[in-house]
Design a protein around this motif. Sequence first.
Motif: not given
Lengths: 115, 114
Positions: B31, B33, B35, B43, B45, B48, B55-56, B58, B91, B100-103
């Motif tokens: 993954n 991302y 930003y 910040i 988004f 992704h 994936q996204d 938007s 970023f 997944r949320y440990e970015q």
Amino acid sequence: AQSVTQPDIHITVSEGASLELRCNYSYGATPYLFWYVQSPGQGLQLLLKYFSGDTLVQGIKGFEAEFKRSQSSFNLRKPSVHWSDAAEYFCAVGDPQAAGNKLTFGGGTRVLVKP
Amino acid sequence: EAGVTQFPSHSVIEKGQTVTLRCDPISGHDNLYWYRRVMGKEIKFLLHFVKESKQDESGMPNNRFLAERTGGTYSTLKVQPAELEDSGVYFCASSQDRRRYEQYFGPGTRLTVT
């Protein structure tokens, strides 16, 4: 849409004093909650996170945060700040229902530490 | 283990020029991302990737922005042509699929459009 508010843009605190940074969010249910810190010249570092369970979360560098559902808040605290805590702090939320895992950030709070 | 790296750290370009930002995620992180933080704002988004697939996207502001991740490794974000409002810090972050949320964030690229 979810949103995050950090009411304090700047906070100045004396070294050794306690610190509390406020974070309020807007979301239909309980989001995933995060605090990040950015020191000068560095990337964002994850301090702590809340997904579920115990509402008091311990993080790195002596930080903790408390999730209060009734207040839609996730405030960050440290009992005694060190000069190295001078940085910018960001609260962020993630949507547990979303597949994309993107984070929504607050505007940040810059912390200055006085000797 | 190396962290997320971004290149360049700073870029100053004139309005109308093209700039390409690069992000190298942590090895093995599917993954990725992007930003952006515009001066004085939060910040936000942008998009992704999961491996090489978007994936996204938007958060991409307009079609002057093009992100790619060929081969599912590093990613580039091209701005063409750059406008004054594109100035800010970009970023990149990466995460493993199972957490997944440990970015993990890179130091950012500061873009100044004059």
